[in-house]
Design a protein around this motif. Structure first.
Motif, PDB file in Angstrom:
ATOM      1  N   LEU A  21      63.430 -26.020  10.986  1.00  0.00           N
ATOM      2  CA  LEU A  21      64.115 -25.801   9.717  1.00  0.00           C
ATOM      3  C   LEU A  21      64.661 -24.380   9.621  1.00  0.00           C
ATOM      4  CD1 LEU A  21      61.580 -27.349   7.164  1.00  0.00           C
ATOM      5  CD2 LEU A  21      63.772 -28.313   7.882  1.00  0.00           C
ATOM      6  N   MET A  25      64.723 -23.168   4.148  1.00  0.00           N
ATOM      7  CA  MET A  25      64.235 -24.505   3.810  1.00  0.00           C
ATOM      8  C   MET A  25      62.738 -24.658   4.062  1.00  0.00           C
ATOM      9  SD  MET A  25      67.312 -26.989   5.080  1.00  0.00           S
ATOM     10  CE  MET A  25      66.496 -28.415   4.385  1.00  0.00           C
ATOM     11  N   GLU A  29      57.213 -27.122  -0.745  1.00  0.00           N
ATOM     12  CA  GLU A  29      57.555 -28.520  -1.010  1.00  0.00           C
ATOM     13  C   GLU A  29      58.029 -29.219   0.257  1.00  0.00           C
ATOM     14  OE1 GLU A  29      58.861 -25.920  -2.774  1.00  0.00           O
ATOM     15  OE2 GLU A  29      57.731 -26.132  -4.625  1.00  0.00           O
ATOM     16  N   ASN A  30      58.891 -28.555   1.027  1.00  0.00           N
ATOM     17  CA  ASN A  30      59.392 -29.149   2.268  1.00  0.00           C
ATOM     18  C   ASN A  30      58.277 -29.267   3.306  1.00  0.00           C
ATOM     19  OD1 ASN A  30      61.937 -29.481   1.235  1.00  0.00           O
ATOM     20  ND2 ASN A  30      62.793 -27.662   2.213  1.00  0.00           N
TER      21      ASN A  30
END
Length: 63
Positions: A21, A25, A29-30
């Motif tokens: 990523l 990002m 949460e990701n």
């Protein structure tokens, strides 16, 4: 539920996904979503986990 070797593989897979990523990002949460995806695919079967692993290898930055 998982043996130590499986946990090691899942950990490496998770680390590879996060590394793939862009830094912007890599939010909590990701990270959580990726962990859930890996665990769901693992529960669904080894074939799906292999597909996910191959995808992550393909998109991971080399070197």
């Amino acid at each position: 539920m998982f043996d130590p070797e499986e946990l090691s593989v899942l950990g490496r897979l998770y680390d590879s996904a996060i590394t793939a990523l862009p830094p912007s990002m890599r939010s909590p949460e990701n990270r959580t979503a990726i962990a859930k995806l890996i665990l769901e695919r693992t529960a669904a079967g080894e074939a799906q986990l292999a597909s996910l692993t191959n995808l992550l290898i393909t998109i991971s930055p080399q070197g």
